[in-house]
Motif scaffolding. Structure first.
Motif, PDB file in Angstrom:
ATOM      1  N   ASP A  80      13.419 -12.383 -16.687  1.00  0.00           N
ATOM      2  CA  ASP A  80      13.184 -12.704 -15.280  1.00  0.00           C
ATOM      3  C   ASP A  80      12.005 -11.909 -14.728  1.00  0.00           C
ATOM      4  OD1 ASP A  80      15.321 -14.491 -15.175  1.00  0.00           O
ATOM      5  OD2 ASP A  80      16.739 -12.907 -14.646  1.00  0.00           O
ATOM      6  N   GLN A 169      21.733  -8.573  -5.203  1.00  0.00           N
ATOM      7  CA  GLN A 169      21.383  -9.826  -5.857  1.00  0.00           C
ATOM      8  C   GLN A 169      20.531 -10.711  -4.947  1.00  0.00           C
ATOM      9  OE1 GLN A 169      21.214 -11.288  -8.614  1.00  0.00           O
ATOM     10  NE2 GLN A 169      20.754 -13.345  -7.839  1.00  0.00           N
ATOM     11  N   GLU A 206      13.411  -5.428  -8.088  1.00  0.00           N
ATOM     12  CA  GLU A 206      14.344  -6.148  -8.951  1.00  0.00           C
ATOM     13  C   GLU A 206      14.062  -7.646  -8.820  1.00  0.00           C
ATOM     14  OE1 GLU A 206      16.459  -5.139 -11.062  1.00  0.00           O
ATOM     15  OE2 GLU A 206      16.984  -3.065 -10.584  1.00  0.00           O
ATOM     16  N   ARG A 208      15.678 -11.375 -10.028  1.00  0.00           N
ATOM     17  CA  ARG A 208      16.733 -12.149 -10.701  1.00  0.00           C
ATOM     18  C   ARG A 208      17.055 -13.404  -9.894  1.00  0.00           C
ATOM     19  NH1 ARG A 208      22.492 -12.462 -11.015  1.00  0.00           N
ATOM     20  NH2 ARG A 208      23.164 -12.942 -13.130  1.00  0.00           N
TER      21      ARG A 208
END
Length: 263
Positions: A80, A169, A206, A208
């Motif tokens: 990713d 997330q 991050e 994802r």
């Protein structure tokens, strides 16, 4: 660095997250940086330090695929994050030709009478939703932005019992799916960065995308639900994503979903 130096920001942030010992870099003496030094990353990637400096400073913004692969390997990026790195070095995506939700997709949402379903775009704006999605949470009302709701609406902390995990997330999915060069994304991130927790998560870089996984809810009327999320791209409108929630047959969550029908 320039304010729009997205590639350089990503490289610098991810360099700071690589522990030298994890990539067999000798740790000797006092270190003034967290993670790898520039010269260490350059050596691991097989490029010159001056060239890496140009990349991090935004002087050179379009390294070759070979250089990108070498940097991804040296930074230990997963699939990713590596895809995100390549996207940042490429041309800006062409804006979608259509942003409205087709009548066929609306009919599909309404046909799912037993499960919540909605359509969002890559900026996480809700474009359409069926009745059960709207009953599940106000954040699924068309016109809402899901990232804004997660971080700036206190109700989201009551809706998601594992809010910290959901928030992490959500920030990672926004970075993976939204184009940082899109003015809408720039405005959204600027607004969200007024929140300290978003600012901290966003700074980690991050990456994802949203995937099929279990998500937990605490509804104020029907109680706890554990729902499996499915993410489906709309054919012919790839900027649109259908999210559908399902409960295992015969489970307490299925019974709770049924109770949503009357709300």
């Amino acid at each position: 660095m320039a304010a729009d130096n997205f590639l350089g920001d990503f490289l610098k942030a991810r360099r700071g997250r690589v522990a030298p010992a994890d990539v067999a870099v000798p740790v000797g003496g006092r270190r003034r940086v967290t993670g790898l030094r520039r010269e260490e990353l350059a050596r691991l990637a097989g490029i010159s330090e001056p060239y890496l400096i140009r990349l991090e400073q935004g002087v050179d913004r379009h390294p070759s695929p070979q250089v990108l692969r070498s940097l991804a390997r040296a930074l230990e990026l997963d699939a990713d994050a590596s895809a995100h790195l390549h996207a940042l070095a490429g041309p800006a995506p062409v804006p979608p030709s259509r942003t409205d939700v087709s009548a066929d997709v609306h009919r599909l949402l309404d046909a799912w009478t037993d499960r919540p379903a909605y359509v969002r775009d890559r900026c996480f704006d809700v474009l359409a939703a069926n009745k059960r999605a709207r009953a599940l949470a106000p954040m699924y009302e068309p016109g809402s932005n899901l990232v804004r709701a997660v971080f700036l609406d206190p109700a989201s902390r009551r809706l998601f019992p594992d809010w910290a995990e959901v928030a992490t997330q959500t920030a990672a999915a926004l970075r993976a799916e939204a184009d940082p060069r899109d003015p809408r994304t720039v405005r959204l991130v600027a607004e969200l960065e007024t929140d300290e927790q978003f600012r901290r998560m966003w700074a980690r870089h991050e990456t994802r995308p949203a995937r099929d996984e279990l998500k937990h809810f605490t509804h104020p009327v029907v109680g706890s639900l554990a729902l499996r999320r499915q993410a489906l791209t709309v054919g012919g409108a790839e900027q649109q994503v259908i999210i559908v929630y399902q409960a295992p047959s015969g489970s307490p969550s299925e019974l709770a979903l049924a109770r949503l029908h009357g709300l």
